[in-house]
Design a protein around this motif. Structure first.
Motif, PDB file in Angstrom:
ATOM      1  N   GLN A   1     -12.274  41.664 -22.791  1.00 29.79           N
ATOM      2  CA  GLN A   1     -11.747  41.834 -24.141  1.00 29.79           C
ATOM      3  C   GLN A   1     -12.328  40.751 -25.046  1.00 29.79           C
ATOM      4  N   PRO A   2     -12.417  41.030 -26.352  1.00 31.03           N
ATOM      5  CA  PRO A   2     -12.954  40.011 -27.267  1.00 31.03           C
ATOM      6  C   PRO A   2     -12.100  38.753 -27.288  1.00 31.03           C
ATOM      7  N   LEU A   3     -12.737  37.668 -27.807  1.00 33.13           N
ATOM      8  CA  LEU A   3     -12.065  36.373 -27.859  1.00 33.13           C
ATOM      9  C   LEU A   3     -10.826  36.420 -28.745  1.00 33.13           C
ATOM     10  N   THR A   4     -10.903  37.195 -29.820  1.00 30.49           N
ATOM     11  CA  THR A   4      -9.774  37.241 -30.752  1.00 30.49           C
ATOM     12  C   THR A   4      -9.305  38.679 -30.895  1.00 30.49           C
TER      13      THR A   4
ATOM     14  N   ASP B   1     -13.171  45.975 -34.762  1.00 33.18           N
ATOM     15  CA  ASP B   1     -12.672  44.871 -35.582  1.00 33.18           C
ATOM     16  C   ASP B   1     -13.801  44.116 -36.269  1.00 33.18           C
TER      17      ASP B   1
ATOM     18  N   SER C   1     -16.479  39.651 -33.131  1.00 34.31           N
ATOM     19  CA  SER C   1     -15.982  38.879 -31.989  1.00 34.31           C
ATOM     20  C   SER C   1     -16.513  39.491 -30.712  1.00 34.31           C
ATOM     21  N   GLY C   2     -16.774  38.640 -29.759  1.00 36.78           N
ATOM     22  CA  GLY C   2     -17.172  39.081 -28.430  1.00 36.78           C
ATOM     23  C   GLY C   2     -16.311  38.353 -27.421  1.00 36.78           C
ATOM     24  N   ALA C   3     -16.626  38.550 -26.143  1.00 36.57           N
ATOM     25  CA  ALA C   3     -15.820  37.900 -25.110  1.00 36.57           C
ATOM     26  C   ALA C   3     -15.988  36.385 -25.165  1.00 36.57           C
ATOM     27  N   GLU C   4     -17.126  35.894 -25.713  1.00 35.00           N
ATOM     28  CA  GLU C   4     -17.392  34.456 -25.676  1.00 35.00           C
ATOM     29  C   GLU C   4     -17.465  33.821 -27.061  1.00 35.00           C
ATOM     30  N   PHE C   5     -17.342  34.607 -28.108  1.00 39.97           N
ATOM     31  CA  PHE C   5     -17.498  34.015 -29.441  1.00 39.97           C
ATOM     32  C   PHE C   5     -16.822  34.890 -30.487  1.00 39.97           C
ATOM     33  N   ALA C   6     -16.657  34.308 -31.663  1.00 42.81           N
ATOM     34  CA  ALA C   6     -16.205  35.081 -32.827  1.00 42.81           C
ATOM     35  C   ALA C   6     -16.721  34.347 -34.053  1.00 42.81           C
TER      36      ALA C   6
ATOM     37  N   THR D   1     -16.430  30.600 -33.922  1.00 37.85           N
ATOM     38  CA  THR D   1     -15.541  30.235 -32.821  1.00 37.85           C
ATOM     39  C   THR D   1     -16.352  30.335 -31.531  1.00 37.85           C
TER      40      THR D   1
ATOM     41  N   ARG E   1     -20.919  46.893 -29.613  1.00 37.78           N
ATOM     42  CA  ARG E   1     -19.851  47.886 -29.757  1.00 37.78           C
ATOM     43  C   ARG E   1     -20.486  49.251 -29.999  1.00 37.78           C
TER      44      ARG E   1
END
Lengths: 345, 799
Positions: free
Chosen positions: B190-193, A135, A151-156, A200, A113
């Motif tokens: 976009q982010p996962l959450t 976030d 969080s990213g596109a593949e994980f949080a 996640t 980010r």
């Protein structure tokens, strides 16, 4: 405009190899310079130091899932100043960059980010502590009790951190020398976090527990002109003792280390006491990177082999580097994190 | 010694041009004109592309989803920060006018990749862009119009005209809009959450990325036209050059023979002639590129207007000199000369040392046979490719074979036609006229081929553009039958629109759609309400009888042409629609400008199969005069923003304006190619004039006056042009067919129906006759004034 390429060139103004990895050897200009003898003050020093060019809040964690699978996570907030001022609004010359990653034995997922200071999108407040970008956040009522999210596109992930030991000041009470020419930074750590939370992943949520290590560092010119990168180790031994050590690679290598006993006593070691040599090389993202090391601190009887949990833990971010969890064997057993920068293709 | 020999050969070669300045002029002018047409068209293309690349880069936000305020007003900066902190990867944009210049403020750290003013490789400095006095990126002339802002102006040709880009902070300050944002660009990843938009900012709505399909294909087609024109123009020019070079070599045969007899080595002669040609080609190429610039500059305002129509964005009406087309123009001139000269140099290399003047005349019959065979082979190749060829390259090879084959077939066909006319002629003068005309065909054939290619190109391209216009406007009538199209942001707004439209509009047609897969291809399935709008307006490429009744009973589906072609779904083929339902194809409709397949089923069937999908887009039928009040009612009572409503009349007007501009450019190029062909005829006639005296002198001596002879020459040129034109028409129509039915299908996936425009062809034919007559005028005038002594001289012994 290729924003990412621009950032590479500009966010950390690196114009030549001679200025060190990511421009960290660039001239100081009007920025403040770390000086020995300044005592760190808390909680104020948990916050940002806009008069200095570069600063980071850097957390790594070694964790295990319910089935014993090892995991690693990283959460970093970088502050980079175009000028030594702070303020309100878009004109504020403070730029922020967040890196987050989760490493499993098979996968390594990364998110990045970027944000401007001055508008509330990113920043750090010392007390009650809050560091955030978008976030992503690391915040809590005090520095010993924090909640960490990204969080990213593949994980949080969303984990709780509880400190079980004191803050550790590296070098001379937090003044950490980085080269024979005298480049230095302020550097302290909280290596005693207990961690509990949830990752996640694309496969689903994984409850995890483990240990985390937070590094705080700020400076204006932490590298000498000839230094092109570093190899940094944070090792937590099964005995409860911990060790931080790094090699700054230059015309001549410069090393430093801190031995942290299980009860929180810190002992700094000067250049030459700590040694690390590559054992195994791995090709990732078109570069050859040493992902197996022999690490020694003879004064403490440490002679261990450090092996990457996942040798593909490449951070394909604006400024790319390798960062991932490691396992330790030899004179001591344990886990830790390894960071390697300046391995150009 | 060697230099002396080279010098001697060169001066001998040059002496030919001194004695025949008209030939030199023909060569240079032909090559220059060919290069001019080519590079002019290329310049227009390059400029147009650069202009809307810039427009696309500036307005490239369209490729991303956007978030705007429901009421169309500004978004507070705090809302932006709140969205970022809720996990939304969005980037703020503020926009306004500063002294008439469109000023756009972006936030480079969050803008999705590829969007924004600065290129990393141009040495840009983000520090300078973000901090201190800031930077403004714009074209130099735009920068000059901006007031003094204190910021550093950075000239950037890649920014759209009359647009300036800067950091959002500076833009807010300059526009006096601190803390305000006009829209948020939503990053594709976009982010996962993240927290739903309605919870963070209920006053904002997200709109999908713009679907630029129609416009992109329109412009692609426009470029295909121009490129085809450029190639054809160059082919026309190539024939002229070929002719001029062939003539020059033919006439210098005796000199070559003499030089070789004097001991000049053959290879050196050939090398020096090649050097001579290369120099001439470079000179002509430079002149040609310059002329091309003039042509492009003259036509560009229309092209710019076309693009302004397409994008609603400012496009520069001025040319900038791009090194790429200077170089490509020169390369094409030299390359074209090389192609044209290869045959001549080859025959020179094989020429026996003591060959005489007759060599070529004797070979004429044979070379005509070779030409006829080559023409036949090329035409058969072209036909084969049309039937069995695959891919765009095959399409263009087919076009090339068709054109060259057609051109090569011209002289034998002309000769045959003239022989027929001669056989029917009774009176002696008429008999002589036809025989003499036939005798001139070899000398004029290259110029006539050029004329034929020019005419064929014009017929072909005009037919394509006109067919495209008819088809596309018809398609717009069909597709945009509803007077107003409205998109709802959510279910609540959709219900408000339905409630309002039920009272205010004559009919409401919900547009239901979902993505699906048919025969392994991605398609969209649409649910259509049974309504006269569809029955009255839609036309089918193929359909079962009473297709609409059958569709309404749910007995089948309609598919678009793309799906029909790609999946081979002919009438009656079974198409799966949702779970467990398979229905036959009842009709196939044209769907121009849509990249993917479509299936239409009846509304009831759609709702039964996909109950979760509700309509968010509607076509509203109303009296055209009531469109504006309806818009206002939707805006005020249902909260629909202006951007969510599309007025059918506006779209049609824009499309038609685009076509009008395309026509202007096409017509101008028509006239230019004909002019080039006319020039070729003039040069050929002038060259022939001297050679023809021995044939004319006896006829003059028999009593035909010089005026009469000149008149006959004029008629001859017109007759030849008319015959050529008659042969060019089928070639041009074949060309149009190839462009519409082969190249277009390969390039865009749909076939355009071909329409014929006899009046246009007639006008074009008359223009060609006019060009030929004008070209013949001066040679004829010279003939009418030729001193009798010169004609008498033919009979002298020592000629």
């Amino acid at each position: 405009m290729n924003v990412k390429a621009l950032l590479l060139a500009l966010l950390l103004p690196m114009q030549a190899v001679a200025q060190g990895f990511a421009g960290l050897g660039a001239a100081v200009d009007d920025f403040a310079v770390p000086l020995p003898g300044r005592a760190l003050e808390f909680p104020a020093d948990h916050g940002a130091h806009p008069a200095y060019r570069i600063e980071w809040w850097y957390l790594t964690a070694n964790m295990t899932g319910p089935d014993g699978t090892p995991y690693g996570l990283q959460w970093t907030l970088f502050r980079s100043a175009l000028a030594p001022q702070d303020g309100e609004g878009w004109e504020t010359p403070q730029l922020w960059m967040g890196h987050a990653a989760v490493t499993t034995p098979e996968a390594h997922v990364v998110a990045e980010r970027l944000a401007r200071g001055g508008i509330g999108q990113a920043g750090v407040v010392a007390d009650p502590f809050a560091a955030w970008i978008d976030d992503w956040a690391m915040e809590g009522p005090d520095f010993d009790n924090l909640r960490l999210r990204a969080s990213g596109a593949e994980f949080a992930y969303d984990v709780a951190l509880t400190a079980t030991g004191p803050l550790i000041r590296h070098g001379q009470d937090g003044y950490s020398v980085k080269s024979a020419a005298g480049q230095a930074s302020y550097y302290y750590s909280q290596p005693f976090f207990d961690l509990k939370g949830t990752l996640t992943l694309p496969e689903g949520a994984v409850p995890v527990t483990g240990r985390a290590w937070l590094d705080r560092e700020w400076s204006s010119q932490p590298l000498a002109a000839d230094q092109t990168g570093w190899d940094w180790f944070s090792l937590s031994f099964d005995t409860g003792d911990k060790m931080m050590g790094f090699i700054l690679r230059g015309d001549t290598d410069y090393t430093a280390a801190t031995w942290i006993s299980a009860d929180g006593q810190a002992t700094p070691y000067p250049d030459g006491a700590f040694a690390a040599a590559p054992l195994a090389w791995h090709e990732v993202a078109g570069r050859r990177v040493p992902t197996g090391w022999q690490v020694r601190l003879p004064d403490r009887g440490v002679d261990v082999t450090v092996t990457a949990l996942n040798p593909d833990a490449w951070m394909a971010t604006s400024v790319p580097y390798w960062e991932g969890p490691v396992t330790i064997s030899g004179s001591h057993g344990g886990v830790g994190y390894l960071e390697m920068t300046g391995y150009d293709d | 010694m060697s230099i002396g020999l080279n010098g001697a050969i060169l001066s001998a070669l040059a002496s030919h041009w001194w004695r025949n300045p008209m030939q030199l002029l023909t060569l240079l002018a032909g090559l220059a004109l060919a290069t001019a047409l080519w590079s002019g068209v290329q310049a227009i293309n390059a400029e147009a592309r650069a202009s809307y690349d810039a427009a696309a880069a500036t307005l490239g936000e369209g490729q991303f989803a956007q978030i705007t305020a429901r009421d169309g007003g500004a978004i507070a900066q705090e809302t932006y920060v709140a969205l970022r902190r809720a996990g939304w990867a969005v980037s703020p944009v503020v926009e306004g006018r500063l002294d008439g210049v469109r000023l756009i403020g972006l936030e480079p750290l969050t803008a999705p990749g590829g969007l924004g003013p600065v290129r990393a490789d141009s040495g840009a400095d983000l520090g300078a862009f973000l901090a201190g006095a800031g930077q403004i990126f714009a074209q130099a002339e735009t920068l000059a119009r901006l007031p003094d802002t204190g910021a550093q102006g950075v000239a950037s040709p890649d920014v759209a005209p009359n647009t300036a880009l800067t950091d959002i902070g500076l833009a807010q300050r300059l526009l006096g809009r601190a803390g305000q944002i006009d829209r948020l660009i939503v990053a594709p990843q976009q982010p996962l959450t993240r927290v739903p938009l309605a919870e963070v900012a209920p006053d904002l709505i997200q709109s999908a990325p713009q679907d630029g399909g129609d416009i992109a294909q329109l412009t692609d087609s426009f470029h295909l036209n121009l490129t085809a024109f450029g190639l054809l123009s160059f082919a026309v020019g190539l024939f002229i050059v070929h002719g001029a070079i062939g003539l020059a070599f033919e006439q210098r045969r005796p000199m070559v023979r003499t030089l070789r007899a004097l001991g000049a080595p053959l290879w050196r002669l050939i090398a020096l002639m090649a050097v001579e040609l290369a120099v001439l080609a470079l000179v002509a190429g430079l002149i040609g590129v310059g002329l091309g610039y003039v042509i492009a500059a003259a036509l560009l305002p229309d092209v710019a207007a076309t693009l302004r129509g397409l994008y609603g964005a400012d496009v520069a009406g001025q040319l900038s000199l791009r090194p790429a087309w200077w170089l490509s123009g020169l390369a094409i001139a030299v390359g074209g000369t090389a192609v044209a000269a290869f045959g001549a140099l080859w025959s020179l290399a094989r020429m026996p040392l003591l060959s005489g003047r007759q060599a070529r005349a004797m070979g004429m019959g044979r070379s005509q046979r070779v030409q006829s065979v080559a023409a036949l082979v090329l035409l058969i190749l072209s036909g084969g490719l049309a039937l069995w060829g695959q891919g765009l390259v095959a399409g263009f090879v087919m076009l090339g074979a068709l054109l060259i084959g057609g051109a090569l077939a011209l002289p034998p066909l002309l000769a045959r036609g003239l022989m027929l006319a001669e056989a029917r002629a009774r009176r002696p003068v008429a008999q002589w006229f036809w025989a003499d005309t036939r005798q001139q065909v070899p000398g004029l054939s290259l110029a006539l081929m050029a004329l034929m290619l020019a005419m064929a190109a014009n017929v072909g391209v005009s037919t394509m553009v006109s067919s495209f216009r008819l088809t596309f406007t018809g398609f717009l009538d069909q597709r945009l039958a509803s007077e107003l199209y409205v998109s709802a942001a959510d279910q609540a707004q959709a219900e408000a629109i339905i409630a309002l439209a039920t009272q205010e509009a004559q009919a409401i047609l919900p547009l239901l759609s979902t993505d699906a897969t048919v025969a392994g291809l991605p398609v969209q399935i649409y649910g259509a309400r049974d309504h006269a709008t569809y029955r009255d307006n839609w036309q089918f490429l193929q359909a079962e009888p009473s297709v609409w009744d059958a569709l309404a009973r749910g007995e089948g589906v309609l598919v678009n042409e793309q799906l029909y072609r790609r999946a081979g779904l002919d009438l009656g083929a079974m198409v799966p629609v949702g779970a467990g339902v398979t229905l036959p194809v009842l009709g196939i409709y044209g769907d121009y400008g849509n990249p993917i397949g479509q299936v239409i089923v009846t509304e009831d069937l759609f709702r039964a199969q996909f109950p979760a999908i509700t309509a968010l887009r509607f076509g509203l039928r109303t009296d055209p005069a009531r469109v504006d009040p309806l818009r206002a009612a939707l805006r005020e009572r249902a909260g629909v923003p202006e951007t969510a409503m599309v007025d059918q009349a506006a779209i049609k007007a824009m499309s038609l304006a685009v076509f009008e501009r395309t026509f202007t450019v096409t017509t101008a190029l028509n006239v230019l190619t004909l002019a080039v062909a006319g020039f070729a005829i003039l040069m050929s006639l002038l060259t022939l004039a001297a050679m023809r005296l021995p044939q004319l002198a006896p006829v003059w001596a028999l009593g035909l006056t010089r005026r009469r002879l000149a008149g006959l020459d004029l008629i001859r040129a017109v007759v030849l042009a008319a015959l050529t034109g008659a042969l060019a028409l089928p070639l041009g129509l074949a060309l149009a067919w190839a462009l519409l039915a082969v190249v277009n299908v390969e390039a865009f996936g749909w076939r355009l129906p071909m329409y014929l425009f006899p009046l246009d062809y007639l006008r074009l034919g008359l223009l060609a006759l006019l060009a030929a007559a004008l070209a013949a005028l001066w040679p004829a005038w010279r003939l009418s004034r030729i001193p009798p002594a010169q004609l008498l001289g033919v009979f002298r012994h020592e000629r």
